[in-house]
Design a protein around this motif. Sequence first.
Motif, PDB file in Angstrom:
ATOM      1  N   THR A 195       0.819  -0.752  -0.140  1.00  0.00           N
ATOM      2  CA  THR A 195      -0.004   0.084   0.362  1.00  0.00           C
ATOM      3  C   THR A 195       0.856   1.490   0.076  1.00  0.00           C
ATOM      4  O   THR A 195       1.353   2.245  -0.611  1.00  0.00           O
ATOM      5  N   ILE A 196       2.008   1.504   0.947  1.00  0.00           N
ATOM      6  CA  ILE A 196       3.057   1.930   0.700  1.00  0.00           C
ATOM      7  C   ILE A 196       3.499   1.647   0.401  1.00  0.00           C
ATOM      8  O   ILE A 196       5.291   0.862   0.482  1.00  0.00           O
ATOM      9  N   LEU A 197       4.094   2.895  -0.871  1.00  0.00           N
ATOM     10  CA  LEU A 197       5.353   1.931  -1.395  1.00  0.00           C
ATOM     11  C   LEU A 197       7.014   2.593  -1.263  1.00  0.00           C
ATOM     12  O   LEU A 197       8.187   2.840  -1.102  1.00  0.00           O
ATOM     13  N   GLN A 198       6.915   4.545  -0.494  1.00  0.00           N
ATOM     14  CA  GLN A 198       7.797   5.206   0.608  1.00  0.00           C
ATOM     15  C   GLN A 198       7.517   5.508   1.163  1.00  0.00           C
ATOM     16  O   GLN A 198       6.623   6.098   1.742  1.00  0.00           O
ATOM     17  N   GLY A 199       7.539   4.417   2.542  1.00  0.00           N
ATOM     18  CA  GLY A 199       7.491   4.836   3.668  1.00  0.00           C
ATOM     19  C   GLY A 199       7.969   6.269   4.210  1.00  0.00           C
ATOM     20  O   GLY A 199       7.343   6.297   5.303  1.00  0.00           O
ATOM     21  N   ASN A 200       8.863   6.818   4.163  1.00  0.00           N
ATOM     22  CA  ASN A 200       9.166   8.075   4.765  1.00  0.00           C
ATOM     23  C   ASN A 200       8.201   9.210   3.697  1.00  0.00           C
ATOM     24  O   ASN A 200       8.611  10.416   4.476  1.00  0.00           O
ATOM     25  N   LYS A 201       7.364   9.165   3.990  1.00  0.00           N
ATOM     26  CA  LYS A 201       6.488   9.609   2.949  1.00  0.00           C
ATOM     27  C   LYS A 201       5.606   9.931   4.225  1.00  0.00           C
ATOM     28  O   LYS A 201       4.397  10.556   4.660  1.00  0.00           O
ATOM     29  N   TYR A 202       5.369   9.020   5.262  1.00  0.00           N
ATOM     30  CA  TYR A 202       4.622   9.174   6.650  1.00  0.00           C
ATOM     31  C   TYR A 202       5.192   9.034   7.785  1.00  0.00           C
ATOM     32  O   TYR A 202       4.057   9.236   8.682  1.00  0.00           O
ATOM     33  N   MET A 203       6.620   8.471   7.633  1.00  0.00           N
ATOM     34  CA  MET A 203       7.057   8.271   9.036  1.00  0.00           C
ATOM     35  C   MET A 203       8.494   8.629   8.394  1.00  0.00           C
ATOM     36  O   MET A 203       8.666   8.083   7.920  1.00  0.00           O
ATOM     37  N   ASP A 204       9.125   9.224   9.642  1.00  0.00           N
ATOM     38  CA  ASP A 204      10.633   9.791   9.032  1.00  0.00           C
ATOM     39  C   ASP A 204      11.766  10.123   9.738  1.00  0.00           C
ATOM     40  O   ASP A 204      11.179  10.480  11.619  1.00  0.00           O
ATOM     41  N   ALA A 205      12.988   9.210  10.277  1.00  0.00           N
ATOM     42  CA  ALA A 205      13.681  10.015  11.176  1.00  0.00           C
ATOM     43  C   ALA A 205      14.762  10.795  10.595  1.00  0.00           C
ATOM     44  O   ALA A 205      15.668  10.645   9.610  1.00  0.00           O
ATOM     45  N   THR A 206      15.239  12.083  11.270  1.00  0.00           N
ATOM     46  CA  THR A 206      15.930  13.183  10.636  1.00  0.00           C
ATOM     47  C   THR A 206      17.526  13.363  11.852  1.00  0.00           C
ATOM     48  O   THR A 206      16.204  14.057  12.954  1.00  0.00           O
ATOM     49  N   LEU A 207      18.126  12.912  11.467  1.00  0.00           N
ATOM     50  CA  LEU A 207      19.388  13.701  12.387  1.00  0.00           C
ATOM     51  C   LEU A 207      19.585  15.030  11.731  1.00  0.00           C
ATOM     52  O   LEU A 207      19.300  15.548  10.858  1.00  0.00           O
ATOM     53  N   TYR A 208      20.491  15.647  12.940  1.00  0.00           N
ATOM     54  CA  TYR A 208      20.601  17.102  12.947  1.00  0.00           C
ATOM     55  C   TYR A 208      21.829  17.319  14.117  1.00  0.00           C
ATOM     56  O   TYR A 208      21.438  17.056  15.234  1.00  0.00           O
ATOM     57  N   THR A 209      22.148  18.864  13.538  1.00  0.00           N
ATOM     58  CA  THR A 209      22.616  19.128  15.264  1.00  0.00           C
ATOM     59  C   THR A 209      22.101  20.440  15.913  1.00  0.00           C
ATOM     60  O   THR A 209      21.428  21.984  15.055  1.00  0.00           O
ATOM     61  N   GLY A 210      22.217  20.907  16.823  1.00  0.00           N
ATOM     62  CA  GLY A 210      21.422  22.285  17.348  1.00  0.00           C
ATOM     63  C   GLY A 210      22.105  23.080  17.018  1.00  0.00           C
ATOM     64  O   GLY A 210      23.401  22.860  17.510  1.00  0.00           O
ATOM     65  N   THR A 211      22.227  24.272  16.960  1.00  0.00           N
ATOM     66  CA  THR A 211      22.242  25.959  16.986  1.00  0.00           C
ATOM     67  C   THR A 211      21.964  27.179  17.981  1.00  0.00           C
ATOM     68  O   THR A 211      22.264  27.784  18.284  1.00  0.00           O
ATOM     69  N   ASN A 212      21.038  26.124  18.944  1.00  0.00           N
ATOM     70  CA  ASN A 212      19.904  26.971  20.325  1.00  0.00           C
ATOM     71  C   ASN A 212      20.053  28.691  18.995  1.00  0.00           C
ATOM     72  O   ASN A 212      19.488  29.778  20.635  1.00  0.00           O
ATOM     73  N   VAL A 213      19.519  28.614  18.159  1.00  0.00           N
ATOM     74  CA  VAL A 213      18.786  30.193  17.221  1.00  0.00           C
ATOM     75  C   VAL A 213      17.736  29.241  15.815  1.00  0.00           C
ATOM     76  O   VAL A 213      17.876  27.407  15.934  1.00  0.00           O
ATOM     77  N   SER A 214      16.665  29.365  15.543  1.00  0.00           N
ATOM     78  CA  SER A 214      16.151  29.167  14.716  1.00  0.00           C
ATOM     79  C   SER A 214      16.163  27.663  13.794  1.00  0.00           C
ATOM     80  O   SER A 214      17.393  28.196  13.221  1.00  0.00           O
ATOM     81  N   ASN A 215      15.924  26.630  13.985  1.00  0.00           N
ATOM     82  CA  ASN A 215      16.384  25.679  13.019  1.00  0.00           C
ATOM     83  C   ASN A 215      15.299  24.757  12.339  1.00  0.00           C
ATOM     84  O   ASN A 215      14.704  24.271  13.447  1.00  0.00           O
ATOM     85  N   PHE A 256      13.326  19.926  26.910  1.00  0.00           N
ATOM     86  CA  PHE A 256      14.700  18.717  27.124  1.00  0.00           C
ATOM     87  C   PHE A 256      15.408  19.061  25.764  1.00  0.00           C
ATOM     88  O   PHE A 256      15.808  17.637  24.810  1.00  0.00           O
ATOM     89  N   ASN A 257      16.432  19.781  25.649  1.00  0.00           N
ATOM     90  CA  ASN A 257      17.260  20.144  25.335  1.00  0.00           C
ATOM     91  C   ASN A 257      16.864  20.007  22.839  1.00  0.00           C
ATOM     92  O   ASN A 257      17.939  18.939  22.976  1.00  0.00           O
ATOM     93  N   SER A 258      16.074  20.207  23.164  1.00  0.00           N
ATOM     94  CA  SER A 258      15.573  20.240  21.550  1.00  0.00           C
ATOM     95  C   SER A 258      16.515  20.988  20.449  1.00  0.00           C
ATOM     96  O   SER A 258      16.426  20.498  19.275  1.00  0.00           O
ATOM     97  N   ASN A 259      17.337  21.632  21.341  1.00  0.00           N
ATOM     98  CA  ASN A 259      17.951  22.858  19.540  1.00  0.00           C
ATOM     99  C   ASN A 259      19.509  23.142  20.171  1.00  0.00           C
ATOM    100  O   ASN A 259      20.196  23.969  20.531  1.00  0.00           O
ATOM    101  N   GLY A 260      19.757  22.727  21.564  1.00  0.00           N
ATOM    102  CA  GLY A 260      21.047  22.630  22.247  1.00  0.00           C
ATOM    103  C   GLY A 260      22.171  23.055  21.096  1.00  0.00           C
ATOM    104  O   GLY A 260      22.778  21.555  20.044  1.00  0.00           O
ATOM    105  N   SER A 261      23.654  23.387  21.048  1.00  0.00           N
ATOM    106  CA  SER A 261      24.456  24.209  20.591  1.00  0.00           C
ATOM    107  C   SER A 261      25.371  23.364  20.630  1.00  0.00           C
ATOM    108  O   SER A 261      25.457  22.825  21.404  1.00  0.00           O
TER     109      SER A 261
END
Length: 213
Positions: free
Chosen positions: A4-24, A94-99
């Motif tokens: 039914t779903i050909l590309q799973g990350n169209k509905y659930m995805d995991a994204t890695l990022y680095t915090g900046t402590n400014v709008s990100n 909860f440290n969502s964007n710690g530099s």
Amino acid sequence: PTPTILQGNKYMDATLYTGTNVSNAIVNQGQFKPDLVWIKARSVVSYHGLIDSVRGRASSLFSNATDAEGTSSATQDLVSFNSNGFTVGVGSQFNSNGSGNTLVGWQWQANQGSTVSNTSGSITSTVSVNTTAGFSIATFTGTGANATVGHGLGVAPKMIIVKGRGNAYSWPVWHNTFNVSEYIYLNGTFAKLTFSNIWNQLPTSTTIGISGD
């Protein structure tokens, strides 16, 4: 069969990022607007933070703790749900964007910010549902008695996670390999537990059961 779903990350995805402590602005590869974002710092000790579009971007729950719901200012934590991810701001519960910190944001798509009132259960719920992906977010007000709550999926859910928002309660979890009296705690290290009236009834195509306990 063709999935039914050909590309799973169209509905659930995991994204890695680095915090900046400014709008990100965090962009997911699936290019979808998430309705639940679960953030965890990887390089430092911190709480998990869960934010969804039904409760609103300012309301956070912490899956490793029993804490009641926390509230963020307009510039803290998750600032917005975007068409291709989410934006985190300055400061954090909860440290969502710690530099300089490394983080992960797991994202699920429900109904892209839209909710409906669901009266299938004995308690009316507010739900955001993606029936294609089999994912639903439902909020409701308990009565202190056995009850049912509508989920909007159209099929019986295979996993249920519940959290009291206003009180310091644990996170009971049901899975379709459990019976009606079995559960685990998302925030604990316990093995599977048993309580005769934990779920009241097994989930159906329209409702989940909850007990007065």
